[in-house]
Design a protein around this motif. Structure first.
Motif, PDB file in Angstrom:
ATOM      1  N   PHE A 190      36.090   8.438  56.026  1.00 33.70           N
ATOM      2  CA  PHE A 190      37.047   9.131  55.295  1.00 33.70           C
ATOM      3  C   PHE A 190      38.297   8.278  54.924  1.00 33.70           C
ATOM      4  CE2 PHE A 190      41.446  11.104  55.594  1.00 33.70           C
ATOM      5  CZ  PHE A 190      41.644  11.611  54.600  1.00 33.70           C
ATOM      6  N   ILE A 191      38.597   8.241  53.483  1.00 30.94           N
ATOM      7  CA  ILE A 191      39.530   7.317  52.864  1.00 30.94           C
ATOM      8  C   ILE A 191      40.826   8.411  52.510  1.00 30.94           C
ATOM      9  CG2 ILE A 191      40.025   5.611  51.274  1.00 30.94           C
ATOM     10  CD1 ILE A 191      37.098   4.941  51.333  1.00 30.94           C
ATOM     11  N   PRO A 192      41.679   8.214  52.698  1.00 35.02           N
ATOM     12  CA  PRO A 192      42.811   9.368  52.459  1.00 35.02           C
ATOM     13  C   PRO A 192      43.429   9.111  50.840  1.00 35.02           C
ATOM     14  CG  PRO A 192      43.837   7.629  53.919  1.00 35.02           C
ATOM     15  CD  PRO A 192      42.371   7.577  53.997  1.00 35.02           C
ATOM     16  N   PHE A 218      38.596  14.757  47.080  1.00 39.23           N
ATOM     17  CA  PHE A 218      39.248  15.883  46.843  1.00 39.23           C
ATOM     18  C   PHE A 218      41.032  15.527  47.041  1.00 39.23           C
ATOM     19  CE2 PHE A 218      37.411  15.105  51.057  1.00 39.23           C
ATOM     20  CZ  PHE A 218      38.587  15.088  51.863  1.00 39.23           C
ATOM     21  N   PHE A 219      41.678  16.265  46.723  1.00 41.45           N
ATOM     22  CA  PHE A 219      42.953  15.949  46.848  1.00 41.45           C
ATOM     23  C   PHE A 219      43.297  17.039  47.873  1.00 41.45           C
ATOM     24  CE2 PHE A 219      42.774  14.576  42.632  1.00 41.45           C
ATOM     25  CZ  PHE A 219      43.576  13.485  42.645  1.00 41.45           C
ATOM     26  N   LYS A 220      44.579  16.708  48.269  1.00 40.59           N
ATOM     27  CA  LYS A 220      45.310  17.542  49.491  1.00 40.59           C
ATOM     28  C   LYS A 220      44.512  17.479  50.725  1.00 40.59           C
ATOM     29  CE  LYS A 220      46.882  21.514  46.822  1.00 40.59           C
ATOM     30  NZ  LYS A 220      46.734  23.070  46.495  1.00 40.59           N
ATOM     31  N   GLY A 221      44.531  16.074  51.153  1.00 38.23           N
ATOM     32  CA  GLY A 221      43.764  15.468  52.590  1.00 38.23           C
ATOM     33  C   GLY A 221      44.310  14.422  52.686  1.00 38.23           C
ATOM     34  N   ASP A 222      45.604  14.617  53.791  1.00 39.17           N
ATOM     35  CA  ASP A 222      46.223  13.390  54.471  1.00 39.17           C
ATOM     36  C   ASP A 222      45.376  13.106  55.525  1.00 39.17           C
ATOM     37  OD1 ASP A 222      48.049  13.601  52.687  1.00 39.17           O
ATOM     38  OD2 ASP A 222      49.304  15.061  53.772  1.00 39.17           O
ATOM     39  N   LYS A 223      44.699  13.909  56.593  1.00 40.09           N
ATOM     40  CA  LYS A 223      43.831  13.598  57.447  1.00 40.09           C
ATOM     41  C   LYS A 223      42.718  14.716  57.483  1.00 40.09           C
ATOM     42  CE  LYS A 223      47.057  16.224  60.634  1.00 40.09           C
ATOM     43  NZ  LYS A 223      47.781  16.231  61.875  1.00 40.09           N
ATOM     44  N   VAL A 224      41.531  14.204  58.236  1.00 37.33           N
ATOM     45  CA  VAL A 224      40.327  15.117  58.312  1.00 37.33           C
ATOM     46  C   VAL A 224      40.052  15.085  59.813  1.00 37.33           C
ATOM     47  CG1 VAL A 224      39.717  14.630  56.062  1.00 37.33           C
ATOM     48  CG2 VAL A 224      38.911  13.326  57.589  1.00 37.33           C
ATOM     49  N   GLN A 225      39.008  16.227  59.921  1.00 38.12           N
ATOM     50  CA  GLN A 225      38.150  16.282  61.110  1.00 38.12           C
ATOM     51  C   GLN A 225      36.944  16.219  60.573  1.00 38.12           C
ATOM     52  OE1 GLN A 225      39.040  19.529  64.044  1.00 38.12           O
ATOM     53  NE2 GLN A 225      41.248  19.562  63.390  1.00 38.12           N
TER      54      GLN A 225
END
Length: 707
Positions: A190-192, A218-225
């Motif tokens: 994952f690359i923010p 995608f936008f709106k992605g500061d962190k992910v699971q």
């Protein structure tokens, strides 16, 4: 006979291992360690149990409880195993050496070494790892390769040689990665967002890192699971922002994406209810997953591997979904600030609901490896009271209960799928332990719900849709995003109208004193005897008040006299006796009648009731000036009354009250002095003024005008 189920727990003072169904007793060969214990964890294969104290890390055979190896490493805060239990990793708190360099606080050891008893074990790898989040190495399922995240790249090592980097994946700004289970050897990174570029999730096949086999931006992605399915062929990406720019949620926005490792699918999952995504979980079969989403009451939906909805559960206050290890059952629960209810569904029997468990307020919920039991536990520091472990049968009955003091963590011992007995989890129902029966004896029987309070005027009417929850047939939750939803009367709806209200025949409202209508008669029949009796009393009281009001209006000088001045806080009669008030009222009536009969012209044939529109008498009847309104001077009562009245504004009364207050304060200081309390100089001087204050008080009482 299959080995019994087992769970391990860590409390404030000890670590314990308990064999569950069917024996429910502590593991005989395990010696409970005591003292300051930092962690306790099983290996994924279930063979080993490791615990750490301030001085050592101990690895135990989970079947019999015997110690297998001891690692001489201090200040360990966390321990983890590789998938097959071959390697064990320890993490210490970051520190610096004498030269100011960071110490290598992440160490990897072989779980079992063929070394002489006198030889000291040494780690096979050492690394600097500052953060405890995601601190452990990630292994492939065969344990041949492992990886760790460093700045702007993911480094790969051969598991038996951690001193040399075997390969690396360069990705500018990478903050998270996940190796897929199974035999696929896929890797997701994952690359923010940065510098206006969208966030990205890329899937690679180890060790081919030149081109991703699947990716999603995608936008709106500061962190992910990053959640892989059990086969390693599909990836769920739960993206979250730190701030919701639409101001609809305090916790940011959440979106869900599905990617196939072969690149055939990369899409955002469309959810048909507005609100956050509370939880998402894969089924062990790897072909379906469940999502809980939307404002409360939340919606729970099962999707297949192509992101097509296959089933939707009823709406309810739920935020957790967990599939059983065999994939037959799923539990949908509401934890945290919710009531702790657990709904169990049988996916093989048309998603039939098996039971609902009232679990209280647990912070841990886990399926047993054979899918027959559910463990719930309340742990510290989330809650420091009512800590303990409870085991529930999948059918809903409680099987075991153990209360503990400051329980920190608890977990089932993992089992390999081939070692699980293939029996029907629902039948037969096992025999509960004695602790479960004792627990049931202490549980209070829930009282019959009385429902929400309804004011008398709304009783006998159905609940308007505007006030119902969505799962009870009410309107869906709507976020206004700052727009006003308030109607002209300030309550979000037009006056005398409730949107969606289903009025019953018994809900017709009656006008006091009017003839009853059929709907009102039906309402009376629906009332109890006591309610009907109270209603008759209220109606009789209202009728008497109406009659007295009409009689009073007919005998009060044609109904034109101003209201009486005898009542109210500003009337000046608060401290007067009834005789004094009656005397003053008689004088006022005499003055009013004299002014009315002696008005110039003497021909008072009519009278304008609108007294507010009579400047200078221009609107008086027959062109005559209107009589001046009666002025009642309530600010100058008699001297005796002015001193006695609590609210009097007479200067003498004010001074009298002030002197009495001083006397009370001086007497209070004298009592404190008599009790042995040491007073200040100013307080002693105040006591000395008592004689002069008493003399002044006596003077004011004798001659109020002298004040």
């Amino acid at each position: 006979m299959a080995a019994p189920l087992q769970f391990a727990y860590r409390t404030q003072k000890e670590i314990g291992v308990t064999d569950a169904d069917p024996v429910y007793e502590t593991l005989p060969g395990f010696v409970k360690p005591e003292g300051n214990l930092r962690c306790c964890v099983y290996s994924p294969c279930g063979r080993f149990l490791a615990w750490a104290s301030n001085e050592i890390v101990c690895v135990v055979d989970a079947s019999v409880g015997h110690v297998l190896s001891t690692l001489a490493v201090s200040n360990v805060f966390d321990v983890a195993f590789s998938p097959r239990g071959t390697y064990v990793s320890t993490w210490e708190r970051p520190a610096k050496d004498e030269n100011g360099d960071a110490t290598k606080n992440l160490k990897v050891w072989r779980t079992i070494d063929d070394l002489p008893e006198s030889a000291e074990k040494t780690p096979i790898g050492r690394f600097v790892q500052k953060s405890q989040n995601g601190w452990n190495l990630q292994y492939t399922s065969d344990e041949k390769v492992c990886a760790r995240l460093v700045t702007n790249e993911v480094q790969f090592y051969s598991s038996d040689n951690l001193s040399t980097v075997w390969n690396k994946l360069r990705a500018e700004g990478v903050t998270d990665f996940a190796i897929a289970p199974g035999q696929s050897k896929n890797l997701a990174v994952f690359i923010p967002e940065r510098k206006g570029q969208p966030a990205a999730v890329k899937v690679f096949n180890v060790p081919q890192f030149t081109t991703p086999i699947s990716q999603k931006t995608f936008f709106k992605g500061d962190k992910v699971q990053l959640k892989w399915n059990s086969l390693g062929t599909s990836l769920l990406v739960l993206a979250q922002t730190e701030v919701d720019k639409s101001n609809k949620s305090y916790y940011g926005e959440t979106t869900l994406y599905l990617l196939n490792a072969n690149g055939s699918l990369d899409a955002r999952i469309t959810l048909d209810k507005e609100g956050p995504i509370h939880d998402v979980s894969w089924s062990p079969n790897g072909k379906e997953f469940g999502v809980i989403y939307g404002y409360m009451p939340a919606k729970t939906t099962i999707f297949n591997h192509r992101a097509v909805a296959s089933h939707t559960f009823p709406l309810g206050p739920r935020n957790t979904i967990i599939f059983s290890p065999t994939g037959r059952f799923t539990l949908v629960a509401g934890f945290g600030n919710l009531a702790g209810q657990i709904d169990v569904y049988d996916l093989e029997k048309d998603y039939r609901k098996v039971c609902t468990i009232e679990s209280g307020n647990p912070s841990v919920c886990q399926w047993s490896p054979d899918s027959r039991f559910i463990m719930t536990a309340t742990t510290s520091p989330r809650l420091r009271v009512d800590n303990g472990v409870r085991l529930w049968h999948v059918g809903g009955g409680i099987m075991y209960n153990e209360d503990m003091v400051e329980l920190y963590n608890v977990s089932w011992r993992p089992c390999l799928p081939e070692s699980i007995s293939r029996v029907d989890p629902l039948h037969p129902i096992p025999t509960p332990h004695a602790s479960a029966l004792k627990y049931l004896g202490t549980v209070k029987t829930p009282s019959k719900p009385v429902g929400a309070y309804r004011p008398p005027g709304a009783r006998g009417m159905s609940t308007p849709l505007h006030f119902r929850r969505e799962d009870e047939g009410g309107a869906a939750h709507v976020v206004s995003n700052g727009a006003s939803n308030v109607g002209p009367n300030g309550f979000g709806r037009p006056r005398r109208m409730v949107p969606g209200a289903d009025l019953l025949e018994s809900g017709t409202r009656a006008v006091p004193g009017a003839a009853p209508v059929p709907g009102a008669v039906a309402a009376d029949e629906a009332l109890s005897k006591t309610a009907l009796k109270n209603k008759k009393k209220r109606n009789n009281k209202k009728a008497k008040e109406a009659e007295s009001g009409v009689a009073g209006a007919g005998t009060s000088n044609g109904g034109l006299a101003p209201p009486s001045q005898d009542h109210g806080p500003n009337s000046g009669n608060e401290g007067r006796s009834p005789e004094r008030r009656g005397n003053q009222q008689h004088q006022q009536r005499h003055q009013r009648s004299r002014s009315r009969h002696n008005a110039p012209g003497g021909n008072n044939t009519g009278r304008n009731r609108n007294n507010a529109q009579q400047p200078n008498g221009s609107n008086a009847p027959n062109g005559q000036p209107a009589a001046a309104p009666l002025q009642v001077n309530s600010s100058q009562p008699s001297e005796a009354d002015s001193l006695m009245s609590p609210g009097s504004q007479n200067p003498a009364s004010k001074k009298l009250r002030g002197l009495q207050k001083k006397i009370r304060a001086i007497e209070d200081l004298e009592m404190r002095l008599a009790g042995g309390e040491k007073l200040e100089d100013t307080q002693m001087k105040k006591i000395a003024t008592k004689a002069s204050v008493l003399k002044e008080l006596e003077t004011v009482e004798k001659d109020p005008n002298a004040a």
